[in-house]
Motif scaffolding. Structure first.
Motif, PDB file in Angstrom:
ATOM      1  N   GLY A   4       0.786  -1.222   0.000  1.00  0.00           N
ATOM      2  CA  GLY A   4       0.000   0.000   0.000  1.00  0.00           C
ATOM      3  C   GLY A   4       0.823   1.278   0.000  1.00  0.00           C
ATOM      4  N   LEU A   5       1.880   1.319   0.787  1.00  0.00           N
ATOM      5  CA  LEU A   5       2.662   2.552   0.907  1.00  0.00           C
ATOM      6  C   LEU A   5       3.650   2.733  -0.234  1.00  0.00           C
ATOM      7  N   TYR A   6       4.032   1.632  -0.889  1.00  0.00           N
ATOM      8  CA  TYR A   6       4.974   1.720  -2.013  1.00  0.00           C
ATOM      9  C   TYR A   6       4.299   1.506  -3.372  1.00  0.00           C
ATOM     10  N   GLY A   7       3.018   1.190  -3.374  1.00  0.00           N
ATOM     11  CA  GLY A   7       2.304   1.002  -4.633  1.00  0.00           C
ATOM     12  C   GLY A   7       2.773  -0.209  -5.416  1.00  0.00           C
ATOM     13  N   LEU A   8       3.163  -1.273  -4.714  1.00  0.00           N
ATOM     14  CA  LEU A   8       3.665  -2.465  -5.381  1.00  0.00           C
ATOM     15  C   LEU A   8       2.532  -3.304  -5.957  1.00  0.00           C
ATOM     16  N   HIS A  30      16.405  -3.036 -12.185  1.00  0.00           N
ATOM     17  CA  HIS A  30      15.377  -3.034 -11.153  1.00  0.00           C
ATOM     18  C   HIS A  30      14.881  -1.615 -10.911  1.00  0.00           C
ATOM     19  N   ARG A  31      13.621  -1.517 -10.514  1.00  0.00           N
ATOM     20  CA  ARG A  31      12.967  -0.230 -10.359  1.00  0.00           C
ATOM     21  C   ARG A  31      13.093   0.288  -8.927  1.00  0.00           C
ATOM     22  N   LEU A  32      13.466   1.545  -8.803  1.00  0.00           N
ATOM     23  CA  LEU A  32      13.480   2.189  -7.496  1.00  0.00           C
ATOM     24  C   LEU A  32      12.043   2.414  -7.043  1.00  0.00           C
ATOM     25  N   VAL A  33      11.760   2.095  -5.787  1.00  0.00           N
ATOM     26  CA  VAL A  33      10.426   2.350  -5.237  1.00  0.00           C
ATOM     27  C   VAL A  33      10.557   3.267  -4.018  1.00  0.00           C
ATOM     28  N   LYS A  34       9.591   4.175  -3.901  1.00  0.00           N
ATOM     29  CA  LYS A  34       9.588   5.135  -2.794  1.00  0.00           C
ATOM     30  C   LYS A  34       8.182   5.196  -2.210  1.00  0.00           C
ATOM     31  N   SER A  86      -6.498  -2.798  -4.749  1.00  0.00           N
ATOM     32  CA  SER A  86      -6.826  -1.407  -4.441  1.00  0.00           C
ATOM     33  C   SER A  86      -5.730  -0.745  -3.606  1.00  0.00           C
ATOM     34  N   LEU A  87      -4.925  -1.569  -2.911  1.00  0.00           N
ATOM     35  CA  LEU A  87      -3.801  -1.012  -2.159  1.00  0.00           C
ATOM     36  C   LEU A  87      -2.824  -0.313  -3.105  1.00  0.00           C
ATOM     37  N   ARG A  88      -2.555  -0.939  -4.251  1.00  0.00           N
ATOM     38  CA  ARG A  88      -1.665  -0.321  -5.247  1.00  0.00           C
ATOM     39  C   ARG A  88      -2.321   0.901  -5.864  1.00  0.00           C
ATOM     40  N   HIS A  89      -3.618   0.803  -6.174  1.00  0.00           N
ATOM     41  CA  HIS A  89      -4.307   1.955  -6.746  1.00  0.00           C
ATOM     42  C   HIS A  89      -4.335   3.132  -5.775  1.00  0.00           C
ATOM     43  N   GLY A  90      -4.381   2.821  -4.473  1.00  0.00           N
ATOM     44  CA  GLY A  90      -4.387   3.889  -3.490  1.00  0.00           C
ATOM     45  C   GLY A  90      -3.122   4.732  -3.535  1.00  0.00           C
ATOM     46  N   TYR A  91      -2.017   4.125  -3.948  1.00  0.00           N
ATOM     47  CA  TYR A  91      -0.751   4.852  -4.088  1.00  0.00           C
ATOM     48  C   TYR A  91      -0.906   5.957  -5.135  1.00  0.00           C
TER      49      TYR A  91
END
Length: 435
Positions: free
Chosen positions: A258-262, A296-300, A373-378
């Motif tokens: 949820g917090l990283y939009g994974l 690899h992709r950086l995630v924030k 929806s956790l990813r969409h919430g990002y």
């Protein structure tokens, strides 16, 4: 002196066959036996084409030289002639297309009885695809064969695809991706049949416009179909409840997604280097397989109001090993290499979350909410929850897709709260406080 009458010798079957070939195809076509031995007394049928300038070309067909195959031999001559004339092929090239698909005596006239062999060869050509994709293709090819057997038999690609739609689209929404993928695979199968296996050219798939007619138009808009995002206050409440219930491992997984939009499956490829989070690639398809691996992709993390810094804290906790992901999720991650797919990781994450009662209550209050929806919430927080909204290009890069995909899925999001907030921010700019 009495006359002695003798009966004319009975005409051999192959003499009758040669006469039939001449009557049907004209002069210049001849057949004979080749390859017979003491050990294998029945040879194969050799076909020779002789042109007016006396040049000739010969091929050996797979049909055995015996009386019961006379009809099949006659059909083979017709098939090869049609291939040569329709596609401007040499006799050898026509035979290559036709050879493996002859089905013996049961094939005759204008029929094409090689569909089971076409299907087997087509599926073999797709073996490099991931197992789930190959399974879908097998289902669609099997359905195409069923449609070909239906009465009246489809005689061309257009009729076949329409019959396919009639038989199998009852539970497939008009305009949906299901119809599109089904017809795309059937079209690929038909093109392969004609180009690689010698099926009649009438079985080429119809035009894109006609295929789109079968796909139809969606009854709902893209905005209506989009899985809703989890709102920041609901994500915060969910994390708090997981903490209160002692569900620390599941909380770690939910927080990271949820917090990283994974994508949930990206938990399988999440690594931490020098305090930063990176994820590898979990989306594999026919265009990406075999391609050079991307970096690899950086995630924030994007913060939730009142939970500032929680994303960074969870990432460091994950990196330390002091807190692990749920065991069932770790088991699926461990089997990714063996299975050759990541979907089961995402499915296990979804199952764990969907069994959690507070999540079930949240879904009851928010129709359409899913673990994704956790990813969409990002994306929602990136664009709707800060006075400094993030540019779509930056958000798309952090989420691991291109800008066009990002705008397609998230560009239409609006609700009363976000509209009111946008207008309020605008009006504050027009009428500064204290002016």
């Amino acid at each position: 002196m009495a006359h002695v009458w003798r009966m004319a010798p009975r005409q051999q079957w192959f003499e009758t066959l040669r006469l039939s070939i001449q009557q049907e195809h004209g002069k210049g076509w001849s057949v004979r036996e080749i390859g017979a031995t003491k050990r294998n007394p029945i040879g194969r049928c050799q076909l020779t084409r002789i042109w007016e300038n006396r040049t000739r070309s010969s091929v050996v067909t797979p049909v055995e030289w015996k009386a019961t195959n006379a009809t099949a031999i006659l059909a083979t001559v017709g098939q090869l002639r049609t291939l040569m004339e329709e596609r401007k092929l040499s006799l050898q090239d026509a035979n290559k297309l036709n050879t493996k698909l002859l089905c013996g005596p049961q094939q005759s006239g204008d029929d094409f009885a090689g569909w089971p062999e076409v299907a087997a060869r087509f599926l073999k050509s797709q073996e490099g695809l991931r197992s789930s994709t190959l399974g879908d293709i097998k289902t669609r090819v099997t359905r195409a064969l069923e449609a070909l057997k239906s009465r009246p038999c489809p005689r061309d690609g257009n009729t076949l695809m329409r019959r396919y739609a009639e038989k199998f689209f009852e539970g497939c929404p008009s305009g949906g991706v299901g119809r599109k993928r089904n017809l795309q695979d059937v079209a690929r199968f038909l093109t392969y049949a004609v180009d690689e296996c010698g099926a009649p050219t009438r079985f080429y798939p119809p035009s894109k416009a006609k295929i789109n007619e079968l796909i139809g138009s969606a009854e709902t808009t893209a905005a209506e179909k989009l899985t809703p995002p989890i709102k920041p206050e609901d994500l915060a409440a969910l994390l708090d409840q997981l903490e209160a219930d002692g569900e620390h491992e599941l909380r770690l997984a939910v927080g990271l997604v949820g917090l990283y939009g994974l994508r949930p499956a990206e938990l399988a490829v999440l690594t931490v280097k020098e305090g930063r989070g990176y994820v590898g690639h979990v989306k594999r398809n026919s265009s990406s397989m075999g391609a050079k691996a991307k970096p690899h992709r950086l995630v924030k993390p994007i913060d939730v109001a009142g939970r500032e810094g929680e994303g960074e804290r969870l990432l460091q906790l994950y990196a330390s090993g002091l807190m692990k992901l749920p065991k069932s999720l770790r088991n699926q991650i461990a089997m990714v290499e063996e299975k050759g797919r990541f979907q089961d990781v995402g499915a296990e994450f979804a199952q764990k979350l969907e069994r959690y009662r507070p999540w079930q209550s949240l879904v009851a209050r928010t129709p359409g909410l899913t673990p994704y929806s956790l990813r969409h919430g990002y994306a929602w927080r990136a664009h709707c929850c800060s006075a400094n909204a993030m540019h779509p290009r930056i958000t798309a890069a952090l989420m691991g897709h291109n800008v066009a995909t990002h705008l397609k899925h998230y560009g239409s999001w609006t609700d009363e709260a976000s509209l009111e907030a946008a207008v309020e921010r605008f009006n504050q700019g027009v009428h500064p406080v204290g002016a």
